[in-house]
Design a protein around this motif. Structure first.
Motif, PDB file in Angstrom:
ATOM      1  N   GLY A   1      -3.668   8.465   2.638  1.00  0.00           N
ATOM      2  CA  GLY A   1      -3.195   7.482   3.081  1.00  0.00           C
ATOM      3  C   GLY A   1      -4.393   6.579   3.808  1.00  0.00           C
ATOM      4  O   GLY A   1      -4.373   5.343   4.261  1.00  0.00           O
ATOM      5  N   VAL A   2      -5.769   6.914   3.404  1.00  0.00           N
ATOM      6  CA  VAL A   2      -6.975   6.078   3.744  1.00  0.00           C
ATOM      7  C   VAL A   2      -7.793   5.430   2.798  1.00  0.00           C
ATOM      8  O   VAL A   2      -8.006   4.355   2.831  1.00  0.00           O
ATOM      9  CB  VAL A   2      -7.840   6.963   4.720  1.00  0.00           C
ATOM     10  CG1 VAL A   2      -9.138   6.526   5.190  1.00  0.00           C
ATOM     11  CG2 VAL A   2      -6.942   7.812   5.836  1.00  0.00           C
ATOM     12  N   ARG A   3      -8.364   6.400   1.951  1.00  0.00           N
ATOM     13  CA  ARG A   3      -9.106   5.946   0.950  1.00  0.00           C
ATOM     14  C   ARG A   3      -8.382   5.164  -0.260  1.00  0.00           C
ATOM     15  O   ARG A   3      -7.403   5.653  -0.861  1.00  0.00           O
ATOM     16  CB  ARG A   3      -9.990   7.051   0.297  1.00  0.00           C
ATOM     17  CG  ARG A   3     -11.215   6.530  -0.372  1.00  0.00           C
ATOM     18  CD  ARG A   3     -12.105   7.899  -0.797  1.00  0.00           C
ATOM     19  NE  ARG A   3     -12.079   7.811  -2.254  1.00  0.00           N
ATOM     20  CZ  ARG A   3     -12.219   8.608  -2.985  1.00  0.00           C
ATOM     21  NH1 ARG A   3     -11.895  10.047  -2.447  1.00  0.00           N
ATOM     22  NH2 ARG A   3     -12.411   8.725  -4.249  1.00  0.00           N
ATOM     23  N   ARG A   4      -8.814   3.922  -0.329  1.00  0.00           N
ATOM     24  CA  ARG A   4      -8.082   3.183  -1.645  1.00  0.00           C
ATOM     25  C   ARG A   4      -8.616   3.815  -3.025  1.00  0.00           C
ATOM     26  O   ARG A   4      -9.821   3.955  -3.375  1.00  0.00           O
ATOM     27  CB  ARG A   4      -8.655   1.814  -1.564  1.00  0.00           C
ATOM     28  CG  ARG A   4      -7.861   0.937  -2.374  1.00  0.00           C
ATOM     29  CD  ARG A   4      -8.197  -0.708  -2.107  1.00  0.00           C
ATOM     30  NE  ARG A   4      -9.375  -0.799  -2.241  1.00  0.00           N
ATOM     31  CZ  ARG A   4      -9.926  -2.077  -2.455  1.00  0.00           C
ATOM     32  NH1 ARG A   4      -9.193  -3.025  -2.221  1.00  0.00           N
ATOM     33  NH2 ARG A   4     -11.246  -2.497  -2.728  1.00  0.00           N
ATOM     34  N   ARG A   5      -7.715   4.208  -3.989  1.00  0.00           N
ATOM     35  CA  ARG A   5      -8.002   4.904  -4.955  1.00  0.00           C
ATOM     36  C   ARG A   5      -7.905   3.933  -6.113  1.00  0.00           C
ATOM     37  O   ARG A   5      -8.746   4.063  -7.235  1.00  0.00           O
ATOM     38  CB  ARG A   5      -7.006   6.145  -5.287  1.00  0.00           C
ATOM     39  CG  ARG A   5      -7.165   7.301  -4.288  1.00  0.00           C
ATOM     40  CD  ARG A   5      -8.492   8.151  -4.558  1.00  0.00           C
ATOM     41  NE  ARG A   5      -8.328   8.670  -5.765  1.00  0.00           N
ATOM     42  CZ  ARG A   5      -9.244   9.522  -6.290  1.00  0.00           C
ATOM     43  NH1 ARG A   5     -10.118   9.787  -5.865  1.00  0.00           N
ATOM     44  NH2 ARG A   5      -9.220   9.981  -7.593  1.00  0.00           N
TER      45      ARG A   5
ATOM     46  N   SER B   1       0.837   5.756  -0.905  1.00  0.00           N
ATOM     47  CA  SER B   1       0.084   6.966  -1.050  1.00  0.00           C
ATOM     48  C   SER B   1       0.231   7.488  -2.626  1.00  0.00           C
ATOM     49  O   SER B   1       1.246   7.057  -3.051  1.00  0.00           O
ATOM     50  CB  SER B   1       0.590   8.106  -0.289  1.00  0.00           C
ATOM     51  OG  SER B   1       1.783   8.548  -0.705  1.00  0.00           O
ATOM     52  N   SER B   2      -0.784   8.272  -2.805  1.00  0.00           N
ATOM     53  CA  SER B   2      -0.693   8.617  -4.373  1.00  0.00           C
ATOM     54  C   SER B   2       0.553   9.391  -4.589  1.00  0.00           C
ATOM     55  O   SER B   2       1.219   9.195  -5.731  1.00  0.00           O
ATOM     56  CB  SER B   2      -2.087   9.231  -4.563  1.00  0.00           C
ATOM     57  OG  SER B   2      -1.999  10.502  -3.778  1.00  0.00           O
TER      58      SER B   2
ATOM     59  N   ILE C   1      -1.585  -1.192  -4.023  1.00  0.00           N
ATOM     60  CA  ILE C   1      -2.879  -0.263  -3.552  1.00  0.00           C
ATOM     61  C   ILE C   1      -2.284   1.163  -3.400  1.00  0.00           C
ATOM     62  O   ILE C   1      -1.444   1.186  -2.821  1.00  0.00           O
ATOM     63  CB  ILE C   1      -3.471  -0.850  -2.233  1.00  0.00           C
ATOM     64  CG1 ILE C   1      -4.022  -2.354  -2.431  1.00  0.00           C
ATOM     65  CG2 ILE C   1      -4.761  -0.018  -1.751  1.00  0.00           C
ATOM     66  CD1 ILE C   1      -4.379  -2.913  -1.097  1.00  0.00           C
TER      67      ILE C   1
ATOM     68  N   THR D   1       0.771  -1.086  -0.087  1.00  0.00           N
ATOM     69  CA  THR D   1       0.071  -0.042   0.106  1.00  0.00           C
ATOM     70  C   THR D   1       0.848   1.368  -0.023  1.00  0.00           C
ATOM     71  O   THR D   1       1.853   1.388   0.899  1.00  0.00           O
ATOM     72  CB  THR D   1      -0.750   0.038   1.190  1.00  0.00           C
ATOM     73  OG1 THR D   1      -1.643  -1.061   1.142  1.00  0.00           O
ATOM     74  CG2 THR D   1      -1.857   1.102   1.076  1.00  0.00           C
TER      75      THR D   1
ATOM     76  N   THR E   1      -3.571   4.834  -2.268  1.00  0.00           N
ATOM     77  CA  THR E   1      -4.303   5.296  -1.530  1.00  0.00           C
ATOM     78  C   THR E   1      -4.349   6.755  -1.570  1.00  0.00           C
ATOM     79  O   THR E   1      -3.360   7.508  -2.124  1.00  0.00           O
ATOM     80  CB  THR E   1      -4.037   5.051   0.123  1.00  0.00           C
ATOM     81  OG1 THR E   1      -2.785   5.438   0.532  1.00  0.00           O
ATOM     82  CG2 THR E   1      -4.337   3.476   0.269  1.00  0.00           C
ATOM     83  N   SER E   2      -5.410   7.448  -1.199  1.00  0.00           N
ATOM     84  CA  SER E   2      -5.677   8.893  -1.138  1.00  0.00           C
ATOM     85  C   SER E   2      -5.457   9.327   0.219  1.00  0.00           C
ATOM     86  O   SER E   2      -6.447   8.922   1.036  1.00  0.00           O
ATOM     87  CB  SER E   2      -6.888   9.310  -1.999  1.00  0.00           C
ATOM     88  OG  SER E   2      -6.941  10.775  -1.792  1.00  0.00           O
TER      89      SER E   2
END
Length: 78
Positions: A31-35, A5-6, A26, A3, A28-29
């Motif tokens: 650090g939380v929402r999976r993008r 970050s973007s 993976i 995982t 994430t946006s």
């Protein structure tokens, strides 16, 4: 599975492309929402073949959409 970050994904794109050949990455946006999930082309081809002609399924309908459809069917039956 990795995982990131973007921002890290953008900064280290080639590294993540290589990693995706071995395991899904993976993105994430904040650090939380999976993008997104980056997978190898081989994995994508096998998944697309398993799903048939529609590799992108329609998003699930909301409860409100389901209720509105039921109401519309009810009204049409009157």
């Amino acid at each position: 599975m990795t995982t990131v970050s973007s921002a890290h994904f953008r900064a280290h794109l080639s590294e993540h492309l290589e990693r995706a050949q071995r395991e899904p990455v993976i993105v994430t946006s904040r650090g939380v929402r999976r993008r997104a999930v980056l997978v190898s082309a081989d994995f994508f081809d096998r998944a697309s073949a398993a799903l048939g002609d529609a590799p992108y399924a329609a998003p699930p309908r909301s409860t409100q959409e389901e209720v509105m459809d039921e109401v519309m069917r009810f009204i049409q039956d009157l």
